[in-house]
Design a protein around this motif. Structure first.
Motif, PDB file in Angstrom:
ATOM      1  N   ASP B 133       3.054   8.933 -65.162  1.00 14.42           N
ATOM      2  CA  ASP B 133       2.949   9.849 -64.020  1.00 14.42           C
ATOM      3  C   ASP B 133       4.319  10.357 -63.581  1.00 14.42           C
ATOM      4  OD1 ASP B 133       0.271   9.707 -63.949  1.00 14.42           O
ATOM      5  OD2 ASP B 133       0.113   8.357 -62.222  1.00 14.42           O
ATOM      6  N   MET B 134       5.319   9.443 -63.613  1.00 16.12           N
ATOM      7  CA  MET B 134       6.663   9.860 -63.187  1.00 16.12           C
ATOM      8  C   MET B 134       7.174  10.996 -64.064  1.00 16.12           C
ATOM      9  SD  MET B 134       8.447   6.203 -62.482  1.00 16.12           S
ATOM     10  CE  MET B 134       7.538   4.965 -61.581  1.00 16.12           C
ATOM     11  N   LEU B 135       6.996  10.837 -65.377  1.00 16.49           N
ATOM     12  CA  LEU B 135       7.444  11.898 -66.279  1.00 16.49           C
ATOM     13  C   LEU B 135       6.608  13.156 -66.097  1.00 16.49           C
ATOM     14  CD1 LEU B 135       8.130   9.976 -69.601  1.00 16.49           C
ATOM     15  CD2 LEU B 135       9.776  11.025 -68.057  1.00 16.49           C
ATOM     16  N   TYR B 136       5.280  12.936 -65.880  1.00 17.70           N
ATOM     17  CA  TYR B 136       4.364  14.058 -65.774  1.00 17.70           C
ATOM     18  C   TYR B 136       4.635  14.850 -64.502  1.00 17.70           C
ATOM     19  CZ  TYR B 136      -0.070  16.330 -66.910  1.00 17.70           C
ATOM     20  OH  TYR B 136      -1.031  17.228 -67.265  1.00 17.70           O
ATOM     21  N   ALA B 137       5.049  14.128 -63.424  1.00 19.75           N
ATOM     22  CA  ALA B 137       5.276  14.787 -62.139  1.00 19.75           C
ATOM     23  C   ALA B 137       6.558  15.606 -62.142  1.00 19.75           C
ATOM     24  CB  ALA B 137       5.329  13.739 -61.025  1.00 19.75           C
ATOM     25  N   PHE B 138       7.485  15.249 -63.009  1.00 22.49           N
ATOM     26  CA  PHE B 138       8.754  15.960 -63.144  1.00 22.49           C
ATOM     27  C   PHE B 138       8.471  17.377 -63.647  1.00 22.49           C
ATOM     28  CE2 PHE B 138      13.261  15.538 -63.526  1.00 22.49           C
ATOM     29  CZ  PHE B 138      13.564  14.288 -62.998  1.00 22.49           C
ATOM     30  N   PRO B 139       8.983  18.417 -62.980  1.00 26.00           N
ATOM     31  CA  PRO B 139       8.776  19.775 -63.514  1.00 26.00           C
ATOM     32  C   PRO B 139       9.328  19.842 -64.937  1.00 26.00           C
ATOM     33  CG  PRO B 139       9.843  19.839 -61.371  1.00 26.00           C
ATOM     34  CD  PRO B 139       9.793  18.404 -61.768  1.00 26.00           C
ATOM     35  N   ILE B 142      12.618  21.844 -65.896  1.00 27.45           N
ATOM     36  CA  ILE B 142      13.767  21.214 -65.236  1.00 27.45           C
ATOM     37  C   ILE B 142      14.133  19.922 -65.968  1.00 27.45           C
ATOM     38  CG2 ILE B 142      14.589  20.177 -63.087  1.00 27.45           C
ATOM     39  CD1 ILE B 142      14.252  23.040 -62.639  1.00 27.45           C
TER      40      ILE B 142
ATOM     41  N   VAL C  17       5.252   6.302 -57.796  1.00 29.74           N
ATOM     42  CA  VAL C  17       5.700   7.438 -58.599  1.00 29.74           C
ATOM     43  C   VAL C  17       6.859   8.148 -57.907  1.00 29.74           C
ATOM     44  CG1 VAL C  17       5.035   9.704 -59.447  1.00 29.74           C
ATOM     45  CG2 VAL C  17       3.505   7.759 -59.778  1.00 29.74           C
ATOM     46  N   VAL C  21      10.556   8.537 -59.439  1.00 23.29           N
ATOM     47  CA  VAL C  21      11.165   9.828 -59.745  1.00 23.29           C
ATOM     48  C   VAL C  21      12.478   9.985 -58.983  1.00 23.29           C
ATOM     49  CG1 VAL C  21      10.903  12.316 -59.464  1.00 23.29           C
ATOM     50  CG2 VAL C  21       9.022  10.967 -60.377  1.00 23.29           C
ATOM     51  N   THR C 293       8.068  16.943 -57.078  1.00 26.99           N
ATOM     52  CA  THR C 293       7.279  15.750 -57.351  1.00 26.99           C
ATOM     53  C   THR C 293       6.315  15.461 -56.201  1.00 26.99           C
ATOM     54  OG1 THR C 293       9.196  14.913 -58.516  1.00 26.99           O
ATOM     55  CG2 THR C 293       7.434  13.358 -58.090  1.00 26.99           C
ATOM     56  N   PHE C 296       3.423  17.658 -56.538  1.00 23.35           N
ATOM     57  CA  PHE C 296       2.573  17.183 -57.621  1.00 23.35           C
ATOM     58  C   PHE C 296       1.738  15.976 -57.190  1.00 23.35           C
ATOM     59  CE2 PHE C 296       1.553  14.724 -61.322  1.00 23.35           C
ATOM     60  CZ  PHE C 296       1.194  15.672 -62.250  1.00 23.35           C
TER      61      PHE C 296
END
Lengths: 335, 297, 323
Positions: B133-139, B142, C17, C21, C293, C296
């Motif tokens: 999710d962390m990677l997925y949430a990153f635009p 960018i 999350v 991030v 984020t 999202f």
């Protein structure tokens, strides 16, 4: 009662052929099925999986998946089912027909509460206050107010089947097609649900097509039995008589496999060979490869129905078999 | 029962072989077969260019600058007077090779993480999913630019970016499929009969989620080409004097008014490559879950 | 009711999350080569000037300390100051947000108005014939044309030929809403092409998936009309994957459509973030990624809640499993 050739038939299926066509192969589900049913009759259609009985049931409402092709004549309540426009077939399904499926929970929309589904099924009429509760009471559901607020995944299979029956019967359909509606239920619930269907159908005066492989239930509840094999009707007569004294070798094999028939300790005989899968028209009698009485013509000439003891029977050797059985010559003469 | 039973007709060897052929032919529908052929042709052309110099040298200055397409230079020349044909062939090679390598890495990482997450469930699944999710949430663009900024613009940056962008979704989908397989009876049977966990993961789970991996891998390939293109287009991916489809399109936009042919050729090739991959992915997926033909409505 | 059972877990997951991030972006920004001082003061600046700059932005403290300070002030709504413009990051974002928002609204509106109906139409009409192959091809082309190709071509066509709309000189919706629409419509449409095509595909798949469910067969057997079945027994059931995709696309668009903003010269959040990356404007990069984020994560939570409301089965606990 046992009237294969009764006039004024409500359902007429004449030489129906249904193929399921996939890119890799074609499977023939009905191979020239012919059947006439007068109004109000309760008909048990029996046969193994793959015998074509489900396809026959679906064909009456033109409910076959789009990969199926159907030919022949199908007449339901005076309407040529295969020729109707989409709007006309929807009207026929709505006004004359009702279907009950085996997978009752699946037949309900998982995202809607029971009450909402029932009132949707009544459209365009709006349910009067208390009408939904009355519908559920009719199918003997206890605490209907609570059940109306539940989602399909929150109820049991038996309850779901009762709800499906309530939906099917509230319009008092002229014809009810029930495809093994009790197969997935516990024994006790099964008897209750079966009784419920036949009682409600009697009240509504509906013709019943009961697709099943439960010969005992058919003997108990149906006037007439239609035995199917390889997509054709192989024996057709008064239910109790046919089950007591089967004439067609396949019916005989089915009846012999009834556990109730056995003396204690006797082994349940199996029908030898496996059910066939047709890919085109059968060259002869579809049962010939498994039939102990099969002769040469059986696998090369398609049998035509003959009437014996007011039953329709599809067998070349129907008149010879009693003598063969008497002579104890059950071994094949296929040479 | 004592009766002899006539043998149930069995398919002869010839029939079986014919059916096998037919199945092979129907594995990809006609549209997807065409797509596969186009992709193969691209691969063949770029390999020939590298091996035998098909189309000429990509770095040699051969003509006037920004010359329109002609017999000598079928796609024209660029701002330095290099013929576009060899540059395009080299660009196709770079883009496809980068994408294929990156997706192979993604497939290995995502399959491993996804199968373990799906099979073990619980806290392991939760941890893997949160990281995804962390990677997925990153635009995503960018993220790609950030990677390029940290490791320096170039092929490695493009490769790493593609992997980081494509891993989360594939992991999630493999995990969902694996979970469905893990719930099935044959896995329970294997656990009870004492089969070791790695063996179950490979023999039972991996084998049954291979279809998902294939389909998602195909889609990931199209995303990979998009990411490489976007990154090179913004100047963070493949660098001059190298060549990639994204870089060629970036050059093309600079001279779009004077020499529009510079953007047309790489643009069309890029769109066709992605389109072919998506068509093949759709076809693979339709084969795995054919539903249209069962519909009543 | 049921919602209350799983919502705390989801909120916790979302928090994890966000924290992850924030650490990730903070670490990434600190490991960027070519320090901020080179960019801001020039590479020949004196050590004293560098130290003063570091002190001004709190960069002389230890990395964990810097992180904590950043997070604490961010929680108070203070995202720091841009080292390039010396303006608060919130002001910088506020002046660019309307443009990004405008583009996003145009793209999402087109997606919902065109993509979903298109998907429902093709999903309920495909019979495996020529039309379905054509439909597949068209929507595949839609997702296969990269933004940077389409954007470049559109910019070229509209600046070369008089086609009614101009490119560039973008007006922000915050200054003049009516005047901004014609200037944002082209980049909005370019963004929408991919969104429409992918939404149409997802919708078609979802609809096809519901159409083969037995409850639809039961409704057909009851003689319901096609329109009735689609309205009452298909759309709601098919809506979860569609919602998920539209939410993801929305988050992606609000996170800054970097390429389209760059090509069309729209000074929105996306192009600003890329500039900030180039200038090593730490506070801007960190906060921009963190905000994207947040958008999202909020979108995912929203989808989770809606999913629970649409399909009551989703929140039911999974059955026990082996191993």
């Amino acid at each position: 009662m046992s009237a294969p050739n009764a006039s004024a038939a409500q359902i007429v299926v004449e030489n129906a052929v249904v193929d399921y066509v996939t890119p890799s192969r074609t499977v023939r589900a009905l191979d020239g099925a012919t059947l006439r049913i007068p109004a109000g009759q309760r008909v048990g259609v029996v046969g193994e999986s793959g015998s074509g009985k489900s396809t026959l049931g679906l064909l009456l409402g033109r409910l076959l998946p789009s990969l199926a092709t159907a030919t022949g004549a199908v007449d339901v309540a005076g309407s040529p089912v295969l020729e109707l426009t989409p709007a006309a077939i929807a009207r026929l399904r709505r006004s004359e027909l009702a279907f009950i499926a085996q997978d009752a929970v699946g037949s309900l929309n998982p995202t809607l509460r029971i009450g909402r589904q029932l009132s949707l099924a009544m459209r365009p009429a709006k349910p009067a206050p208390g009408e939904l509760v009355a519908m559920l009471e009719r199918v003997r559901i206890r605490d209907p107010e609570r059940v109306l607020r539940l989602f399909p995944h929150e109820i049991s299979g038996g309850m779901a089947q009762r709800i499906a029956i309530a939906m099917a019967m509230h319009r008092a359909p002229r014809i009810l097609v029930a495809d093994e509606p009790t197969a997935a239920l516990d024994t006790q619930v099964r008897d209750e649900v079966t009784r419920l269907v036949f009682e409600l159908a009697r009240e509504a005066g509906s013709t019943v097509l009961w697709l099943s492989h439960d010969l005992i239930a058919v003997a108990k509840w149906c006037d007439r039995i239609v035995v199917m094999y390889g997509g054709r009707v192989v024996e057709d007569g008064v239910a109790a008589e046919v089950i007591a004294r089967p004439r067609h070798p396949y019916t005989a094999a089915l009846a012999a496999s009834l556990p109730a028939r056995l003396a204690p300790g006797e082994r349940l005989p199996a029908i030898t060979g496996s059910p066939l899968v047709l890919t085109g028209p059968a060259a002869g009698c579809a049962f010939a490869p498994r039939c102990p009485f099969a002769a040469e013509q059986c696998s090369t000439v398609r049998p035509e129905p003959v009437i014996r003891e007011s039953r329709g029977i599809l067998c070349h050797r129907i008149d010879e078999i009693p003598a063969l059985v008497a002579a104890g010559a059950t071994s094949g003469e296929t040479s | 029962m004592t009766g002899t039973v006539a043998p149930i007709p069995r398919a002869t060897a010839a029939q079986a072989a014919r059916r096998g052929l037919r199945r092979a032919a129907t594995t990809l529908d006609p549209l997807a077969t065409v797509a596969a052929c186009v992709l193969l042709a691209m691969f063949a052309a770029t390999i020939l260019a590298r091996l035998v110099g098909l189309g000429g040298s990509p770095t040699e200055i051969v003509g006037t600058r920004l010359a329109a397409p002609s017999l000598a230079f079928p796609l024209g020349t660029d701002s330095l007077g290099r013929s576009l044909v060899p540059r395009l062939l080299e660009g196709i090679g770079t883009t496809l090779l980068l994408s294929v390598i990156a997706v192979a890495i993604t497939a290995v990482l995502a399959s491993t993480a996804g199968i373990v997450a799906g099979y073990r469930g619980g806290r392991v699944n939760g941890t893997i999913m949160r990281v995804g999710d962390m990677l997925y949430a990153f635009p995503s663009i960018i993220l790609a630019i950030l990677v390029a900024a940290v490791v320096g613009p170039g092929q490695v940056a493009a490769l790493a970016s593609i992997v980081l962008v494509t891993v989360p979704l594939m992991t999630r989908l493999v995990a969902v499929s694996s979970r469905a397989v893990a719930d099935r009876d044959f896995v329970a049977a294997a656990v009870i009969s004492g089969v070791s966990t790695p063996r179950i993961l490979v023999r039972h789970i991996l084998r049954n989620v291979a279809g998902t991996i294939a389909v998602q891998g195909t889609y990931a390939l199209s995303i990979a080409i998009l990411v490489e293109g976007g990154l090179s287009f913004l100047g963070y991916g493949v660098q001059l004097p190298g060549s990639s489809l994204g870089l060629l399109i970036k050059e093309g936009t600079t001279y779009m008014v004077k020499a529009p042919w510079l953007i047309v050729a790489p643009g069309v090739v890029l769109v066709i490559a992605i389109l072919c991959i998506n068509v093949i992915g759709d076809s693979l997926r339709d084969r795995l879950e054919p539903r249209e033909t069962r519909s009543l409505v | 009711m049921r919602l209350l059972l799983w919502l705390p877990g989801r909120l916790l997951g979302a928090l994890v999350v966000l924290v992850g991030v924030s650490i990730l972006i903070f670490a990434a920004v600190r490991s960027l080569p070519g320090g901020y001082a080179d960019v801001i003061l020039g590479s020949l600046s004196s050590p004293e000037a560098r130290a003063a700059l570091a002190e001004q932005y709190g960069l002389d403290k230890s990395i964990p300390e810097q992180y904590l300070l950043w997070v604490l002030s961010a929680l108070r709504g203070d995202f720091g100051t841009s080292m390039v413009s010396q303006l608060p990051v919130t002001d910088e974002f506020a002046s660019r947000l309307p443009l990004t928002l405008g583009l996003g609204v145009i793209a999402i509106a087109l997606t919902v108005l065109i993509g979903i109906p298109l998907g429902v139409y093709t999903g309920t009409r495909s019979t495996g014939g020529r039309s379905s192959v054509l439909g597949r091809l068209v929507s595949s082309i839609g997702i296969s044309v990269p933004e940077f190709v389409l954007a470049s071509v559109i910019v070229f066509l509209f600046s070369r030929f008089a086609l009614g709309l101009r490119v560039g000189n973008v007006v922000s919706p915050a200054t003049d809403l009516a005047a901004s629409i014609p200037t944002l419509i082209l980049p909005g449409v370019v963004l929408a092409v991919f969104c429409i095509a992918s939404t149409a595909r997802t919708t078609r798949d979802a609809v096809l998936g519901v159409l083969v469910e037995p409850h639809v067969g039961a409704a057909v057997a009851r003689g319901e009309s096609k329109g009735f079945i689609i309205r009452h027994h298909v759309l709601r059931n098919a809506s979860i994957p569609i919602l998920t995709l539209v939410a993801t696309l929305t988050a992606y668009l609000l996170g800054g459509a970097v390429i389209v903003e760059t090509v069309f010269d729209v000074p929105g959040l996306g192009s600003y973030l890329v500039q900030a990356l180039g200038r090593r404007d730490y506070a801007v990069i960190q906060s921009g990624v963190l905000l994207a984020t947040v958008v999202f994560v909020v979108m995912s939570l929203l989808v989770d809640v809606l999913t629970g409301l649409i399909d009551p089965r989703v929140s039911v606990a999974k059955k026990g499993r082996w191993a």
